[in-house]
Write a protein that holds these residues in place. Structure first.
Motif, PDB file in Angstrom:
ATOM      1  N   SER A 360       0.888  -1.136  -0.039  1.00 61.06           N
ATOM      2  CA  SER A 360       0.063   0.054   0.040  1.00 61.06           C
ATOM      3  C   SER A 360       1.005   1.092  -0.091  1.00 61.06           C
ATOM      4  O   SER A 360       1.874   1.322   0.509  1.00 61.06           O
ATOM      5  CB  SER A 360      -0.719   0.020   1.117  1.00 61.06           C
ATOM      6  N   ASP A 362      -0.430   3.941   1.160  1.00 60.35           N
ATOM      7  CA  ASP A 362      -0.951   5.042   2.239  1.00 60.35           C
ATOM      8  C   ASP A 362      -0.252   4.912   3.415  1.00 60.35           C
ATOM      9  O   ASP A 362       0.432   4.007   3.901  1.00 60.35           O
ATOM     10  CB  ASP A 362      -2.323   4.479   2.660  1.00 60.35           C
ATOM     11  N   THR A 365      -1.399   3.454   6.565  1.00 61.66           N
ATOM     12  CA  THR A 365      -1.268   1.967   6.480  1.00 61.66           C
ATOM     13  C   THR A 365       0.224   1.516   6.813  1.00 61.66           C
ATOM     14  O   THR A 365       0.518   0.667   7.706  1.00 61.66           O
ATOM     15  CB  THR A 365      -1.827   1.437   5.343  1.00 61.66           C
TER      16      THR A 365
END
Length: 813
Positions: A360, A362, A365
């Motif tokens: 990911s 992000d 995250t």
């Protein structure tokens, strides 16, 4: 040929039936057996009716139950899988369940976990009855303890559907063919005058009341025992009394029971019921609701039954992550519950999610993953770590956000045992070299040193020889006080990896220059470390045969049990979190508070600080490092008690202090010709200590003097102030005290390309010359003092001779 027609059809039943499960004797026409699906490792339950030993009426009841269960589909009703009728038996396969009576006997007798669980179970049966009575217009007619089962997820399932019939107002009740079930019949069954008042739910509500009593008291001995309310919870007692009322018309509808008990303060209003109902409806919740729910879930999990967590909550969390927009907030409860799984289950359910998460982009995250790494790293295979996870993690070393870089450095401690030679000894060390030399966050430079000491045992012996001393000496030159402390304590924690010749020629000279460090905590660590190394040298000097044993771990890939860094716990600094750290001196605990607000990165959520513990290493006692947050060039937010392993290294006394970032060197002290080190390749490590050595810059004006107590400082920032410089931009060239040259007066320590040698020590001043100069200075002070006294006496004499009172406003001598 005729044998084909006489074969037993049960052989075509796709389930292997094993031993029977007790609990249904005399209360059911069925016997319950454990079973497995053929060709698959899937547990199921099989209800068996023996046709040869059962009556025709019982056989008809059993067939009616099979037919009815096929048509009933509800989360709280027993799940039908398959059935088979033969000349010998009737088989009914369902999800794996056990009788509720058996399950309750295995639960703890009291405690919050049991209370929450019973509320969830009763809620499920009430919901199933509401479905039958209100949605299906049916009456169960057999609600009691023997008709309820529990699956692997701890969910209560309503079974015993042998007597289900249409719910017609005023109709009579079915006759149960088993005498043991007669005690559950409602009182109106024996009173024809009351049967006209029977409603579509009155019979099942009486049975629900019997089930509630049995859930808290055990099997019902006789109907009169229902009057005993002693063990019924107060929140449920009012509804219970209505359920077992004599008048069938006054018994409430199951939907009304759910509505009343789900209100605030009601029996069905608790954390477990709220959590499970939220998960059932998670697809219709908005993102903010999901985030709040997942953030509040981890502390509640400790009060939930293990089977509910493992087989009910965890699968729904995984589903929410894979197919929903649960985001990174789901990671913490998911990893916490993952510890309940067997290794094979973990590899099948959690590891694919972890690999997917590391890919990911992000940042939130990634941070949560790195913070939770210790919860799942033990379940990851080395191949998975090196091929799929490490290539994603390594990008964090170069991230522009300090939080990502800090958490990436910390993660290496957990990853190191599983990394291959190239990833650990080349890639990781290359990034560590750049971070330690050039990162603009003092906390990250400090943690890089800490991490290097913690992973020293996993490094290749040859690489370890090139890296450790050079890296730790570099840390000892850092302008950030905790970084210098980290370098000192790292040397002590990894002392078994150093040759005694290096201790004498490189380590001790480097330590000696910090004996005049402006930070008391640094000095304390230095002196204790020096004593430890001197103790080793003294022992070997007295008994040269000890040399081999003391250097036993230097060239070994597998450290001995005395390895200090193996359990070197804690982080010197959490570099980005907006908190403060404290330390106190030996004499003054807290004298004042100073605060400074700097800018902080707002793109990331603040990680929590790590807690630290103390252990021991092999020579003398070493210290527990507890510093204060720096202010100025390097922003540090959280400083923990840092416990470093060291044999017999005693704990350093700590106190509350102010640690102020040393000021940036003047332009004259900067060396524009200094070559930057972008990375520590294996060849470059050996030259890290070849740069000139700079004494620690002078402390800022807020620093108290060494004799005073450290001032308590509070910081609320995460980023460094404008105009600050990275440690890599500082000049480490030769400087005198004026900043133009880097030779340290008093230590006489310089560096060259060949390392530490005798010829490189700047000679100290002659002791006799130094003594004579001091004597001359003393004499001059005495002469000035005498001259001053003579002048004062002359003025007094002049004042006495003039006589008379002094005029107003006259100057008094």
């Amino acid at each position: 040929m005729w044998s084909f027609f006489s074969r037993d059809p049960s052989k075509d039943f796709p389930y292997e039936i094993s031993e029977p499960v007790p609990g249904l004797e005399a209360t059911s026409v069925w016997t319950l057996h454990k079973a497995k699906k053929k060709g698959a490792n899937e547990d199921v339950s099989v209800f068996v009716f023996d046709v040869r030993n059962g009556s025709e009426t019982q056989f008809e009841v059993a067939k009616a139950a099979v037919k009815r269960l096929k048509t009933l589909r509800h989360p709280s009703i027993l799940t039908y899988l398959d059935s088979l009728e033969s000349d010998k038996a009737l088989y009914l396969a369902t999800e794996y369940v056990v009788p509720l009576q058996n399950h309750l006997a295995e639960l703890s007798k009291d405690g919050q976990q049991r209370e929450l669980y019973l509320a969830w179970g009763i809620f499920q049966i009430t919901r199933a009855l509401s479905f039958l009575n209100n949605d299906g217009n049916l009456r169960h007619n057999n609600v009691c303890l023997p008709s309820v089962f529990v699956n692997m997820a701890g969910e209560w399932k309503l079974g015993g559907v042998e007597y289900v019939a249409g719910a017609t107002e005023g109709t009579g009740l079915p006759i149960k063919i088993l005498p043991a079930l007669e005690k559950y019949d409602p009182p109106e069954k024996a009173d024809p005058s009351k049967q006209r008042h029977i409603t579509k739910c009155s019979t099942d509500m009486w049975g629900l009341g019997c089930l509630i009593w049995e859930a808290f008291n055990g099997p019902l001995p006789q109907q009169s025992a229902l009057r005993d309310l002693e063990n019924i919870p107060k929140q449920l007692s009012t509804a219970y009394c209505e359920l077992v009322g004599a008048n069938p018309a006054s018994r409430p509808n199951p939907a009304d029971i759910i509505t009343r008990c789900r209100k605030v303060g009601g029996y069905f209003k608790n954390d477990l019921v709220d959590t499970l109902l939220f998960l059932e409806e998670i697809q219709i919740k908005d993102k903010s609701e999901k985030n709040r729910f997942f953030m509040s879930l981890p502390p509640q999990l400790d009060n939930f039954p293990e089977n509910v967590c493992k087989h009910k909550i965890l699968p729904q969390l995984i589903t929410a992550f894979e197919y929903g927009d649960a985001g990174s907030a789901v990671l913490m409860p998911m990893f916490k519950l993952g510890r309940l799984l067997e290794e094979a289950e973990y590899q099948r359910k959690i590891v694919p999610c972890v690999v997917k998460l590391f890919a990911s982009t992000d940042r939130a995250t990634r941070i949560r993953l790195l913070q939770q790494l210790d919860h799942f790293i033990g379940h990851l295979q080395a191949v998975t770590v090196n091929d799929q996870i490490f290539p994603q993690i390594v990008n964090g070393f170069m991230d522009t956000n300090p939080t990502i870089r800090e958490q990436t450095v910390k993660s290496v401690v957990h990853l190191a045992p599983k990394l291959n030679y190239n990833n650990l000894n080349v890639e990781v060390l290359r990034h560590f070299a750049r971070l330690q030399a050039k990162d603009d966050q003092g906390g990250i430079r400090t943690n890089t040193t800490v991490c290097l000491g913690k992973i020293a045992q996993h490094l290749h012996p040859q690489i370890r020889q090139k890296v450790l001393i050079s890296a730790f000496i570099r840390a000892m030159r850092d302008p950030f006080p905790p970084a210098r402390s980290a370098g000192v304590l790292a040397l002590a924690a990894t002392q078994q990896y150093f040759l005694l010749s290096e201790v004498a020629t490189r380590i001790l000279p480097a330590l000696c220059q910090l004996t005049v460090d402006p930070e008391k905590s640094v000095r304390d660590g230095v002196f204790r470390t020096i004593k430890g190394f001197l103790g080793k040298l003294e022992k070997v000097s007295e008994d040269p045969s000890l040399r081999e044993s003391m250097e036993a771990d230097v060239h070994t890939a597998t450290p001995s049990l005395s390895n200090a860094a193996a359990t070197w716990a804690g982080w010197a600094v959490t570099a980005v979190t907006a908190k403060f750290y404290r330390s106190q001196s030996d004499t003054v605990k807290s004298t004042s508070m100073v605060s400074r607000v700097l800018s902080k990165p707002g793109s990331l959520e603040q990680p929590s600080s790590s807690s630290i513990s103390t252990t021991t290493s092999s020579v003398t006692s070493m210290t527990s490092l507890e510093q204060e947050e720096s202010r100025g060039a390097d922003s540090v937010s959280d400083y923990d008690e840092n416990n470093w392993d060291g044999d017999n290294w005693g704990e350093m006394e700590t106190g509350q202090s102010t640690v102020s970032e040393p000021r940036s060197p003047t332009p004259a002290a900067r060396n524009p010709d200094r070559k930057g080190t972008d990375g520590w390749d294996t060849e470059e490590w050996g030259s890290l200590d070849e740069e000139p050595i700079s004494p620690p810059p002078a402390p800022s004006s807020e620093l108290s003097s060494p004799g005073e107590g450290w001032i308590h400082t509070e910081f609320t920032t995460t980023a460094e102030s404008p105009g600050t410089r990275s440690v890599g931009s500082y000049s480490w060239g030769d400087a005198k005290e004026d900043g133009s040259s880097l030779t340290t007066r008093g230590t006489g320590l310089t560096k060259s390309q060949s390392g530490w040698e005798e010829s490189e020590w700047e000679p100290l001043e002659d002791v006799s010359n130094s003594t004579s100069r001091l004597e001359e200075a003393r004499k001059k002070r005495e002469e000035k003092k005498l001259q001053r006294q003579k002048e004062l006496e002359a003025r007094r004499a002049t004042r006495v001779v003039s006589g008379g009172p002094m005029k107003l406003g006259a100057k008094k001598l």
